[in-house]
Enzyme design. Structure first.
Site, PDB file in Angstrom:
ATOM      1  N   TRP A 103      20.620  -8.439  20.029  1.00 19.14           N
ATOM      2  CA  TRP A 103      20.165  -7.669  21.194  1.00 19.14           C
ATOM      3  C   TRP A 103      18.858  -6.948  20.874  1.00 19.14           C
ATOM      4  O   TRP A 103      17.981  -6.831  21.722  1.00 19.14           O
ATOM      5  CB  TRP A 103      21.244  -6.703  21.669  1.00 19.14           C
ATOM      6  CG  TRP A 103      22.416  -7.408  22.286  1.00 19.14           C
ATOM      7  CD1 TRP A 103      23.708  -7.397  21.847  1.00 19.14           C
ATOM      8  CD2 TRP A 103      22.413  -8.239  23.467  1.00 19.14           C
ATOM      9  NE1 TRP A 103      24.499  -8.165  22.667  1.00 19.14           N
ATOM     10  CE2 TRP A 103      23.738  -8.687  23.663  1.00 19.14           C
ATOM     11  CE3 TRP A 103      21.421  -8.644  24.363  1.00 19.14           C
ATOM     12  CZ2 TRP A 103      24.101  -9.530  24.721  1.00 19.14           C
ATOM     13  CZ3 TRP A 103      21.770  -9.484  25.416  1.00 19.14           C
ATOM     14  CH2 TRP A 103      23.093  -9.917  25.590  1.00 19.14           C
ATOM     15  N   ASP A 171      19.731   1.645  22.740  1.00 22.26           N
ATOM     16  CA  ASP A 171      20.604   0.768  23.514  1.00 22.26           C
ATOM     17  C   ASP A 171      22.011   1.075  23.003  1.00 22.26           C
ATOM     18  O   ASP A 171      22.351   0.759  21.865  1.00 22.26           O
ATOM     19  CB  ASP A 171      20.228  -0.698  23.242  1.00 22.26           C
ATOM     20  CG  ASP A 171      21.195  -1.680  23.897  1.00 22.26           C
ATOM     21  OD1 ASP A 171      22.160  -1.241  24.551  1.00 22.26           O
ATOM     22  OD2 ASP A 171      20.967  -2.899  23.740  1.00 22.26           O
ATOM     23  N   LYS A 195      31.038  -2.703  29.049  1.00 25.42           N
ATOM     24  CA  LYS A 195      31.792  -2.730  27.793  1.00 25.42           C
ATOM     25  C   LYS A 195      32.714  -1.533  27.673  1.00 25.42           C
ATOM     26  O   LYS A 195      33.896  -1.689  27.492  1.00 25.42           O
ATOM     27  CB  LYS A 195      30.838  -2.822  26.614  1.00 25.42           C
ATOM     28  CG  LYS A 195      30.384  -4.262  26.433  1.00 25.42           C
ATOM     29  CD  LYS A 195      28.945  -4.440  26.184  1.00 25.42           C
ATOM     30  CE  LYS A 195      28.570  -5.913  26.318  1.00 25.42           C
ATOM     31  NZ  LYS A 195      27.150  -6.119  26.175  1.00 25.42           N
TER      32      LYS A 195
HETATM   33  C1  LIG Z   1      25.978  -6.683  26.214  1.00 35.06           C
HETATM   34  C2  LIG Z   1      24.794  -6.049  25.601  1.00 35.06           C
HETATM   35  C3  LIG Z   1      23.522  -6.149  26.183  1.00 35.06           C
HETATM   36  C4  LIG Z   1      23.253  -6.966  27.421  1.00 35.06           C
HETATM   37  O1  LIG Z   1      23.754  -6.316  28.520  1.00 35.06           O
HETATM   38  P1  LIG Z   1      23.562  -6.883  30.016  1.00 35.06           P
HETATM   39  O2  LIG Z   1      24.113  -5.736  30.817  1.00 35.06           O
HETATM   40  O3  LIG Z   1      24.357  -8.129  30.111  1.00 35.06           O
HETATM   41  O4  LIG Z   1      22.124  -7.098  30.240  1.00 35.06           O
HETATM   42  C5  LIG Z   1      22.485  -5.501  25.562  1.00 35.06           C
HETATM   43  N1  LIG Z   1      22.664  -4.780  24.446  1.00 35.06           N
HETATM   44  C6  LIG Z   1      23.872  -4.656  23.854  1.00 35.06           C
HETATM   45  C7  LIG Z   1      24.017  -3.854  22.605  1.00 35.06           C
HETATM   46  C8  LIG Z   1      24.973  -5.295  24.418  1.00 35.06           C
HETATM   47  O5  LIG Z   1      26.172  -5.181  23.843  1.00 35.06           O
END
Ligand SMILES: *Cc1c(COP(=O)(O)O)cnc(C)c1O
Length: 359
Positions: A103, A171, A195
């Protein structure tokens, strides 16, 4: 209602209480004679939901509403990979990125379109099987970006790095609201809700107001942080239902005892699984090489004997456990133990790991 143990990495398990209350809201919200799916985003029924969720989010995170704000945006965490640099970088300004997983790689790729990216540290050379050890931040950089939990590789940052005067941005998609943390260390952090915080469709962006004030004015209105801050995330139609469910999840977190209680439970669940894996080093191989880097949210491991992988998954299915297959880039297995994942499910997997190892 039938429930299996859902280890999916996202979209992921939600608390049963939340699903039940949300079902009620789908039928009727606040004695309005309308479903949450039918009300106007400018009406009082939705406004109550919207502002309650915003206040609750900042409260649970321990952030002062005078200093911080929370935005509810669309586009997922992936949109933030682009929106962040678009709002803060120009072709001659620098942002620092710590790259500890796939990511992070994606975030860098987008940032490079807008400005100069300095890699403050990376564990790519170790195939992301640990976190980078020495980090070098650039004085004067517009921000330093980290990923707090690497969902795919199964590593998690314990202590936030000292970035000096460089604003820390994160993030936090896969571990937001999962533990106590000094959130005032962040100038901005974001998370796709699907999540740990709710259903897919809404992205939480939490930021220091003073940091948002430094965002560019020269970006399309819909991609401008300032637009969404000024209009309280009601510039256009927000993802109403997802925000509603995020509000219910936050209420559930508060009822559990807040982040302290949530963290304690998450630690217990993760320990159950790691202890079981560590008990059979000849059978299981955790993919994270450094113990202190292990994630409490996503536990990644392989079988020493890869030819038994199918049998492992079939055995798990037979015990009503789903979503254990690892990400294609890492292989093996991944058990995601987000907030709403029940303790009994962690016990069931630990028991299965013991039984399978003894076969
Ligand atoms: C799942 C995830 C993403 C992507 O998220 P989307 O909402 O599908 O764009 C980005 N960063 C991390 C750490 C993730 O776990």
């Amino acid at each position: 209602m039938k429930r299996i143990y859902n280890f999916s990495a996202g979209p992921a398990v939600l608390p049963v209480e939340v699903l039940e209350e949300a079902s009620q809201g789908v039928r009727e919200i606040h004695d309005s004679g309308m479903s949450i799916l039918e009300v106007s985003h400018r009406g009082k029924d939705y406004e109550a939901v919207h502002f309650d969720a915003k206040e609750r989010l900042l409260r649970v995170l321990g952030l002062d509403v005078q200093e911080y704000t929370a935005l509810f945006l669309g586009g997922g965490a992936s949109l933030q990979f682009a929106m962040l640099p678009m709002n803060y970088l120009t072709s001659d300004t620098v942002a620092d990125y710590v790259v500890a997983g796939e990511w992070g790689v994606k975030a860098v790729k987008e940032a490079k379109r807008f400005g100069v990216v300095h890699i403050a540290g990376t564990s790519e050379g170790d195939r992301f099987a640990c976190l980078p050890t020495s980090l070098q931040f650039t004085p004067g950089a517009r921000y330093a970006h980290i990923t707090t939990n690497n969902t795919i590789e199964g590593t998690q940052v314990r202590d936030l790095p000292d970035t000096g005067d460089v604003p820390l941005v994160a993030d936090a998609s896969s571990d937001i609201l999962s533990r106590r943390l000094d959130h005032t260390r962040f100038s901005l952090f974001y998370a796709g809700a699907q999540k740990n915080a709710g259903p897919a469709g809404v992205t939480l962006v939490i930021a220091r107001k003073a940091f948002l004030a430094q965002a560019s004015d020269d970006v399309p209105a819909i991609l401008s942080y300032k637009t969404h801050e000024k209009s309280d995330s009601l510039y256009n139609t927000p993802p109403v239902f997802s925000i509603y469910v995020v509000g219910l999840v936050l209420k559930w977190i508060e009822a559990q005892g807040g982040l302290e209680a949530i963290e304690r439970r998450n630690e217990e669940k993760a320990s159950l699984i790691y202890d079981a894996l560590d008990a059979y080093p000849d059978v299981y191989e955790p993919t994270v090489r450094v113990r202190e880097d292990r994630s409490r949210m996503n536990i990644t491991f392989r079988l020493r004997d890869a030819s038994r992988e199918r049998a492992f998954l079939e055995g798990a299915q037979a015990r009503e456990m789903d979503g254990l297959k690892g990400h294609r880039s890492v292989g093996g297995f991944r058990a995601s133990l987000y907030n709403a994942f029940p303790m009994e499910g962690a016990c069931a997997l630990a028991e299965y790991l013991h039984d399978f190892a003894k076969r």
